[in-house]
Design a protein around this motif. Structure first.
Motif, PDB file in Angstrom:
ATOM      1  N   LEU A 168      48.491  70.117  17.051  1.00  0.00           N
ATOM      2  CA  LEU A 168      48.749  68.647  17.636  1.00  0.00           C
ATOM      3  C   LEU A 168      47.187  67.708  16.572  1.00  0.00           C
ATOM      4  N   MET A 169      46.173  67.994  17.105  1.00  0.00           N
ATOM      5  CA  MET A 169      45.591  67.278  16.124  1.00  0.00           C
ATOM      6  C   MET A 169      44.954  67.401  15.174  1.00  0.00           C
ATOM      7  N   ILE A 170      45.240  69.038  14.243  1.00  0.00           N
ATOM      8  CA  ILE A 170      46.064  68.877  12.666  1.00  0.00           C
ATOM      9  C   ILE A 170      46.495  68.163  12.460  1.00  0.00           C
ATOM     10  N   VAL A 171      47.663  68.392  12.828  1.00  0.00           N
ATOM     11  CA  VAL A 171      49.182  67.934  13.002  1.00  0.00           C
ATOM     12  C   VAL A 171      49.391  66.303  12.311  1.00  0.00           C
ATOM     13  N   VAL A 172      48.553  65.631  13.627  1.00  0.00           N
ATOM     14  CA  VAL A 172      48.549  64.165  13.237  1.00  0.00           C
ATOM     15  C   VAL A 172      47.321  63.324  11.697  1.00  0.00           C
ATOM     16  N   THR A 173      46.315  65.026  11.281  1.00  0.00           N
ATOM     17  CA  THR A 173      45.733  63.605  10.047  1.00  0.00           C
ATOM     18  C   THR A 173      45.977  64.683   9.002  1.00  0.00           C
ATOM     19  N   LEU A 174      47.617  65.354   9.197  1.00  0.00           N
ATOM     20  CA  LEU A 174      47.840  65.988   7.442  1.00  0.00           C
ATOM     21  C   LEU A 174      47.986  65.258   6.819  1.00  0.00           C
ATOM     22  N   PRO A 175      47.648  64.845   5.461  1.00  0.00           N
ATOM     23  CA  PRO A 175      48.066  64.211   4.581  1.00  0.00           C
ATOM     24  C   PRO A 175      49.056  63.618   4.757  1.00  0.00           C
ATOM     25  N   VAL A 176      49.154  62.934   4.450  1.00  0.00           N
ATOM     26  CA  VAL A 176      50.996  62.637   3.988  1.00  0.00           C
ATOM     27  C   VAL A 176      51.117  62.296   2.277  1.00  0.00           C
ATOM     28  N   PHE A 177      51.762  62.576   1.989  1.00  0.00           N
ATOM     29  CA  PHE A 177      52.307  62.415   0.459  1.00  0.00           C
ATOM     30  C   PHE A 177      53.435  62.058   0.371  1.00  0.00           C
ATOM     31  N   GLN A 178      53.232  60.573  -0.671  1.00  0.00           N
ATOM     32  CA  GLN A 178      54.332  59.929  -0.456  1.00  0.00           C
ATOM     33  C   GLN A 178      55.598  59.974  -2.833  1.00  0.00           C
TER      34      GLN A 178
ATOM     35  N   ALA B  72      40.179  73.393  13.002  1.00  0.00           N
ATOM     36  CA  ALA B  72      40.507  72.731  13.679  1.00  0.00           C
ATOM     37  C   ALA B  72      38.716  71.085  13.680  1.00  0.00           C
ATOM     38  N   GLY B  73      38.036  71.816  14.292  1.00  0.00           N
ATOM     39  CA  GLY B  73      36.663  71.173  14.044  1.00  0.00           C
ATOM     40  C   GLY B  73      36.552  70.882  12.633  1.00  0.00           C
ATOM     41  N   PHE B  74      36.720  72.193  11.492  1.00  0.00           N
ATOM     42  CA  PHE B  74      36.694  71.765  10.571  1.00  0.00           C
ATOM     43  C   PHE B  74      36.770  70.835   9.753  1.00  0.00           C
ATOM     44  N   TRP B  75      38.484  71.195   9.856  1.00  0.00           N
ATOM     45  CA  TRP B  75      39.784  69.913   8.959  1.00  0.00           C
ATOM     46  C   TRP B  75      38.853  68.674  10.113  1.00  0.00           C
ATOM     47  N   LEU B  76      38.854  68.081  11.727  1.00  0.00           N
ATOM     48  CA  LEU B  76      38.998  67.316  11.766  1.00  0.00           C
ATOM     49  C   LEU B  76      37.040  66.615  11.226  1.00  0.00           C
ATOM     50  N   ALA B  77      36.433  67.205  10.365  1.00  0.00           N
ATOM     51  CA  ALA B  77      35.186  66.454  10.188  1.00  0.00           C
ATOM     52  C   ALA B  77      35.019  65.990   8.646  1.00  0.00           C
ATOM     53  N   LEU B  78      36.400  67.130   8.003  1.00  0.00           N
ATOM     54  CA  LEU B  78      36.547  66.712   6.481  1.00  0.00           C
ATOM     55  C   LEU B  78      37.470  65.105   6.367  1.00  0.00           C
ATOM     56  N   TYR B  79      38.762  65.699   7.842  1.00  0.00           N
ATOM     57  CA  TYR B  79      39.415  63.888   7.927  1.00  0.00           C
ATOM     58  C   TYR B  79      38.111  63.185   8.304  1.00  0.00           C
ATOM     59  N   PHE B  80      37.438  62.747   9.155  1.00  0.00           N
ATOM     60  CA  PHE B  80      36.867  61.632   9.357  1.00  0.00           C
ATOM     61  C   PHE B  80      35.561  61.846   8.276  1.00  0.00           C
ATOM     62  N   THR B  81      35.446  62.542   7.994  1.00  0.00           N
ATOM     63  CA  THR B  81      33.755  61.869   6.393  1.00  0.00           C
ATOM     64  C   THR B  81      34.511  61.479   4.998  1.00  0.00           C
ATOM     65  N   GLY B  82      36.158  61.574   5.466  1.00  0.00           N
ATOM     66  CA  GLY B  82      37.058  61.354   3.792  1.00  0.00           C
ATOM     67  C   GLY B  82      35.987  62.414   2.650  1.00  0.00           C
ATOM     68  N   SER B  83      35.724  64.112   3.816  1.00  0.00           N
ATOM     69  CA  SER B  83      35.478  64.613   2.861  1.00  0.00           C
ATOM     70  C   SER B  83      36.803  65.390   2.047  1.00  0.00           C
ATOM     71  N   SER B  84      36.991  66.416   1.200  1.00  0.00           N
ATOM     72  CA  SER B  84      38.039  66.640   0.010  1.00  0.00           C
ATOM     73  C   SER B  84      37.866  68.086   0.469  1.00  0.00           C
ATOM     74  N   PHE B  85      38.974  68.980   1.211  1.00  0.00           N
ATOM     75  CA  PHE B  85      39.165  70.113   1.347  1.00  0.00           C
ATOM     76  C   PHE B  85      38.735  70.986   0.582  1.00  0.00           C
ATOM     77  N   ALA B  86      39.293  70.938  -1.126  1.00  0.00           N
ATOM     78  CA  ALA B  86      39.443  71.533  -2.467  1.00  0.00           C
ATOM     79  C   ALA B  86      37.324  72.034  -2.373  1.00  0.00           C
TER      80      ALA B  86
END
Length: 313
Positions: A303-313, A48-62
């Motif tokens: 929940l922290m992870i789910v609410v920060t999942l990318p939304v695909f349109q 969760a910490g790793f995932w949120l760090a990616l989210y808030f720094t705008g970094s790519s998981f890939a």
């Protein structure tokens, strides 16, 4: 074996059952040695910490795929190493307590020397992997390991009721490990994640200690219910859970949905804890508190992870 020298179907079946039973026993012993559920519960906040760090720094998981595996495998090995060393050191306590008397260190299925070396090797290999991430992540990994193995297991657990506070630090740094593998930990999100885990562990551990109070008493472990009784323990649980109430509002960046659900869960837990001040069936209530706490922390971090999942349109 029949008269022709060919193994009979009946004997073959017995051999197969024996091998299956032996394999199942080995898996059970390994899970018990690694404290499987505790291990998983500690690895989830790292992710969760790793995932949120990616989210808030705008970094790519890939782009951070390699760092992800180094962090997850390295931290898992360090946590596992700490848990194994705890099993090695606490074998005398585990022998007395019903909840731990089936661990392989007690049954003798694994030698204590082998267990100690397993814990050391897992720890060393884990830190080697973590050194390929960021040094801050290594520091938090060491804080967690040292606090759990030395300050909790070897120093405070048998002597002071504050062992729960000390032990909670080791579990609370896990999201900091994941976050700092990507970015600096001086950010409100990982700090609040740390505080949530630190505070959560107090009533959670107290609930376990109440359920197993007589076992802890027999093992002479200085848990709060053993030393100061149920009434003080229940009052402290209410206070700690009340301290969780403001924390979701510091995570407003995760969205209104997260704040609302987290607040509802906090209020629900507080209501259950206050009910405990008036109940006459302390052990049944402690079991309810234990179940609530386990589901609370799991759902909150998912929940922290789910609410920060990318939304695909």
């Amino acid at each position: 074996m029949n008269q022709s020298g060919v193994p009979s179907v009946q004997n073959s079946g017995k051999v197969a059952i024996s091998h299956t039973s032996s394999r199942a026993s080995m898996i059970f012993d390994i899970k018990a040695l690694l404290k499987g559920k505790v291990l998983v519960a500690n690895v989830l906040p790292v992710f969760a910490g790793f995932w949120l760090a990616l989210y808030f720094t705008g970094s790519s998981f890939a782009d951070n795929w390699g760092i992800f595996w180094l962090t997850m495998i390295g931290s898992t090995m360090i946590i596992a190493g700490a848990l194994v060393i705890n099993n090695w050191y606490d074998v005398d306590i585990d022998t007395v307590m019903d909840r731990t008397k089936h661990r392989p260190t007690v049954t003798g299925n694994f030698s204590l020397k082998m267990v100690l070396w397993t814990g050391i090797i897992l720890t060393v290999l884990g830190f080697i992997l973590m050194f390929f991430t960021r040094f801050e992540a290594v520091i938090y990994s060491f804080i967690g390991w040292f606090t759990y193995v030395v300050l909790y297991t070897m120093w405070s657990k048998r002597r002071y009721t504050l062992n729960t506070v000390i032990g909670s630090i080791s579990g609370a740094v896990t999201p900091m490990i994941g976050w700092t593998a990507i970015d600096s930990g001086f950010h409100i999100v990982p700090i609040i994640m740390f505080l949530i885990l630190f505070i959560f562990q107090m009533p959670h551990t107290f609930a376990v200690a109440m359920k197993k109070c007589e076992e802890y008493r027999a093992a002479k472990v200085a848990m709060l219910p053993v030393v100061h009784g149920f009434e003080m323990t229940k009052r402290q649980m209410v206070v700690y859970i009340a301290c969780l109430l403001p924390l979701p509002f510091y995570l407003g960046s995760l969205g209104t949905t997260f704040v609302a659900i987290a607040t509802i869960m906090n209020i629900g837990w507080l209501v259950v804890s206050i009910y405990g001040l008036f109940t006459k069936n302390d052990l049944k209530w402690a079991h309810v508190m234990f179940l609530y706490s386990v589901n609370y922390v799991t759902l909150l971090f998912l929940l922290m992870i789910v609410v920060t999942l990318p939304v695909f349109q």
